[in-house]
Motif scaffolding. Structure first.
Motif, PDB file in Angstrom:
ATOM      1  N   SER A   1       0.810  -1.223   0.000  1.00 21.03           N
ATOM      2  CA  SER A   1       0.000   0.000   0.000  1.00 21.03           C
ATOM      3  C   SER A   1       0.842   1.271   0.000  1.00 21.03           C
ATOM      4  CB  SER A   1      -0.913   0.034   1.230  1.00 21.03           C
ATOM      5  OG  SER A   1      -1.807  -1.035   1.205  1.00 21.03           O
TER       6      SER A   1
ATOM      7  N   LYS B   1      -1.326   4.267   1.530  1.00 23.95           N
ATOM      8  CA  LYS B   1      -2.763   4.352   1.254  1.00 23.95           C
ATOM      9  C   LYS B   1      -3.481   3.371   2.162  1.00 23.95           C
ATOM     10  CE  LYS B   1      -2.016   3.357  -2.977  1.00 23.95           C
ATOM     11  NZ  LYS B   1      -2.089   2.990  -4.376  1.00 23.95           N
ATOM     12  N   LEU B   2      -4.429   3.893   2.931  1.00 27.17           N
ATOM     13  CA  LEU B   2      -5.193   3.077   3.852  1.00 27.17           C
ATOM     14  C   LEU B   2      -6.660   3.464   3.677  1.00 27.17           C
ATOM     15  CD1 LEU B   2      -4.576   0.971   6.094  1.00 27.17           C
ATOM     16  CD2 LEU B   2      -4.765   2.833   7.723  1.00 27.17           C
ATOM     17  N   GLY B   3      -7.370   2.718   2.854  1.00 26.41           N
ATOM     18  CA  GLY B   3      -8.739   3.095   2.522  1.00 26.41           C
ATOM     19  C   GLY B   3      -8.717   4.420   1.799  1.00 26.41           C
ATOM     20  N   ASP B   4      -9.458   5.410   2.320  1.00 25.15           N
ATOM     21  CA  ASP B   4      -9.457   6.732   1.692  1.00 25.15           C
ATOM     22  C   ASP B   4      -8.466   7.682   2.358  1.00 25.15           C
ATOM     23  OD1 ASP B   4     -10.802   7.018   4.064  1.00 25.15           O
ATOM     24  OD2 ASP B   4     -12.511   8.107   3.235  1.00 25.15           O
ATOM     25  N   ARG B   5      -7.652   7.168   3.268  1.00 30.29           N
ATOM     26  CA  ARG B   5      -6.646   7.983   3.958  1.00 30.29           C
ATOM     27  C   ARG B   5      -5.299   7.891   3.255  1.00 30.29           C
ATOM     28  NH1 ARG B   5      -6.704   5.557   9.838  1.00 30.29           N
ATOM     29  NH2 ARG B   5      -5.083   7.093  10.227  1.00 30.29           N
TER      30      ARG B   5
END
Length: 156
Positions: free
Chosen positions: A107, A128-132
């Motif tokens: 990610s 990148k962690l989901g939308d974060r």
């Protein structure tokens, strides 16, 4: 677990903009409530001073000043993240420590040339962690060689 890294995540706020940063947990010694550092003459602008942490003198750096994001406003959420920078223990002022999390290495993207005034030399990448999006800092490169020498002199 080489396919993921564990990060201490903290925020720096600039007006209404909140940026999340991550530092590998292996570089973090501890997280302490912000105390008023003792000011020192002739130190770089972003060095707020020194504190005595259980008998060890450590310099305190305002990360916002280092990144040309203004000056940190001390609140009840403000913390000093005590990190190791090439063998030197340094405290960095952050607005808030939000969590410790695991991020898959897959990610992580290479850093863009510049993110909001922070040059790519300080960055390991963007997670990148989901939308974060987490800006991953390279603590060993946060200071120039000259600044590291100045901080070593501050402690002596």
């Amino acid at each position: 677990m080489a396919d993921e890294i564990q990060l201490v995540v903290f925020t720096l706020k600039q007006g209404d903009v909140v940026c999340e940063y991550g530092v590998p947990i292996t570089q973090v010694q501890e997280i302490i409530p912000m105390t008023t550092p003792t000011k020192l003459p002739q130190t770089p602008d972003f060095v707020e001073g020194i504190i005595n942490l259980r008998g060890k003198i450590i310099p305190i750096i305002d990360l916002k000043k280092r990144f040309a994001m203004g000056t940190s406003e001390i609140t009840s959420e403000t913390r000093s993240v005590v990190v190791e920078v090439e063998g030197q223990t340094v405290g960095i002022i952050v607005d808030e420590v939000s969590e410790v999390l695991r991020l898959p290495v897959s990610s992580i993207e290479p850093p863009p040339a510049v993110i909001g005034g922070i040059t790519a030399e300080y960055l390991k990448g963007v997670g990148k962690l989901g939308d974060r999006l987490l800006i991953l800092l390279d603590m060993d490169k946060i200071l120039t060689e000259h600044e590291k020498k100045e901080l070593a002199e501050v402690k002596e």
